[in-house]
Write a protein that holds these residues in place. Sequence first.
Motif, PDB file in Angstrom:
ATOM      1  N   MET A  58       0.813  -1.217   0.000  1.00 26.03           N
ATOM      2  CA  MET A  58       0.000   0.000   0.000  1.00 26.03           C
ATOM      3  C   MET A  58       0.847   1.266   0.000  1.00 26.03           C
ATOM      4  SD  MET A  58      -3.034  -1.043  -0.142  1.00 26.03           S
ATOM      5  CE  MET A  58      -3.894  -2.618  -0.001  1.00 26.03           C
ATOM      6  N   ASN A  69      -0.496   4.590  -1.041  1.00 25.08           N
ATOM      7  CA  ASN A  69      -1.521   5.256  -0.228  1.00 25.08           C
ATOM      8  C   ASN A  69      -0.919   5.535   1.141  1.00 25.08           C
ATOM      9  OD1 ASN A  69      -3.700   5.546   1.762  1.00 25.08           O
ATOM     10  ND2 ASN A  69      -5.071   5.068   0.060  1.00 25.08           N
ATOM     11  N   TRP A  72      -1.867   6.662   4.037  1.00 27.38           N
ATOM     12  CA  TRP A  72      -2.500   6.256   5.285  1.00 27.38           C
ATOM     13  C   TRP A  72      -2.584   4.741   5.430  1.00 27.38           C
ATOM     14  CZ3 TRP A  72      -2.067   9.879   8.481  1.00 27.38           C
ATOM     15  CH2 TRP A  72      -2.130  11.219   8.049  1.00 27.38           C
ATOM     16  N   LEU A  73      -2.825   4.028   4.313  1.00 27.45           N
ATOM     17  CA  LEU A  73      -2.830   2.567   4.395  1.00 27.45           C
ATOM     18  C   LEU A  73      -1.421   2.025   4.638  1.00 27.45           C
ATOM     19  CD1 LEU A  73      -5.387   1.544   1.607  1.00 27.45           C
ATOM     20  CD2 LEU A  73      -5.684   1.460   4.097  1.00 27.45           C
TER      21      LEU A  73
END
Length: 437
Positions: free
Chosen positions: A338, A341, A343-344
């Motif tokens: 991830m 992304n 935050w992921l």
Amino acid sequence: MTIPTTAPGLPGQLLAESDTAYRKVAWRLVPLLFLCYIVAYLDRVNVGFAKLQMLADLQLSETVYGLGAGIFFLGYFLFEVPSNLILHRFGARRWIARIMVSWGLLSAAMMLVKSPTSFYVLRFLLGVAEAGFFPGIILYLTYWFPAQRRTRVTSLFLAAIPVSGIVGGPLSGWILKYMAGTAGLAGWQWMFVLQGLPTVLVGVLVLKYLDDHPSAARWLSRDERDRIAHDIAAEQAQKAETHVGAVLKSGRVWVLALVYFAFVSGLYGVSFWLPSIIRGMGVADPLQIGLLSAVPWACGVVAMYFVAGSADRHLEQRWHAALAALTGAAGLVLAVAMHGNQWLALAGLTLATMGILATLPVFWGLPTMLLGGAGAAAGIALINSFGNLSGFSAPFLVGLIHDATHSTDAGLYMLAAWLVAGAALVLRLPSDRASRR
């Protein structure tokens, strides 16, 4: 602070008296030891934050950084066992104070780094100075707490690792951002000074407040000292006196060392590279990097405490350690998958940190349950020193991989694989009940 109160076989009144004694011991010792480990771990891994500025200032490569970050553990490895034997023979108070004063001064001296050679030399000497601190504390806790109380107490001590991340991340980021240029020094130089010198003061506190054994603790009543001495003696009577030579030949000790090597690889991979990984997610401001780096460590505190509590309640360490390691591996894989992304990816790093940290107090219930006497001092130090060689190999290999691929992804996959191997190895050890016989 919650200390386990399960002590099988004690009648109600004796159990209450025993709980009161151990609660007094915990409140006296654990906060000071906790503070010691916060400054120890911060001084050990703050080079990860210094990297954000130091590499550019000194024109150092990622490989040079990885080697310098890891070479600490070569000095640590060479002097670990002798240091713990000295502590066992002459007492914890003076020896731990000596360790802290010397490493605090050397940590502050990191501000003088000018070249790869000076970087390597000071990191190596820092490892020599700190050698014996962690296994010394693990051994020291066996003088005060029997096995059924020790795992959770150990988790309270080890919670200093994530707390140092919670405190140290924002603090390091603030120093890098706002102290840069003050008195002509770079931000990373101020960071080493401001985080190294307080360690010397904590060393003085250790000399003043730490007692070598319960028999020297005048803040306990005679009955409380006798109760603790009885419990520790009863536990030691169930262990064979292990000699240093036998420890070095023990297959079980070497399996434990390999398990710890695998677990600590994940820990130092996260510790040394977390700031860089967060910057690679697109965060540029040092203070924001510091604040975001605190999130995984904060969640790790919770994971450590509850997993250790479960291990104490169930008198089981192997499966708790294995499942925590597999959780850490899964988190590292998620962080890589991830990384597009922010935050992921941070969620993956948080899960990884929770799993990795949760392995530590549970793991240390195994060797302290198996070894006694001078063999315990040597065995704990051997396991810790060998395991901490991963603190040399993990940052160095991740640095090499980063220079070759311009990414930390493959390095994180490597750390995840080591955690899986550690989980498999720990399950090959005898069951906890078999170990207690």
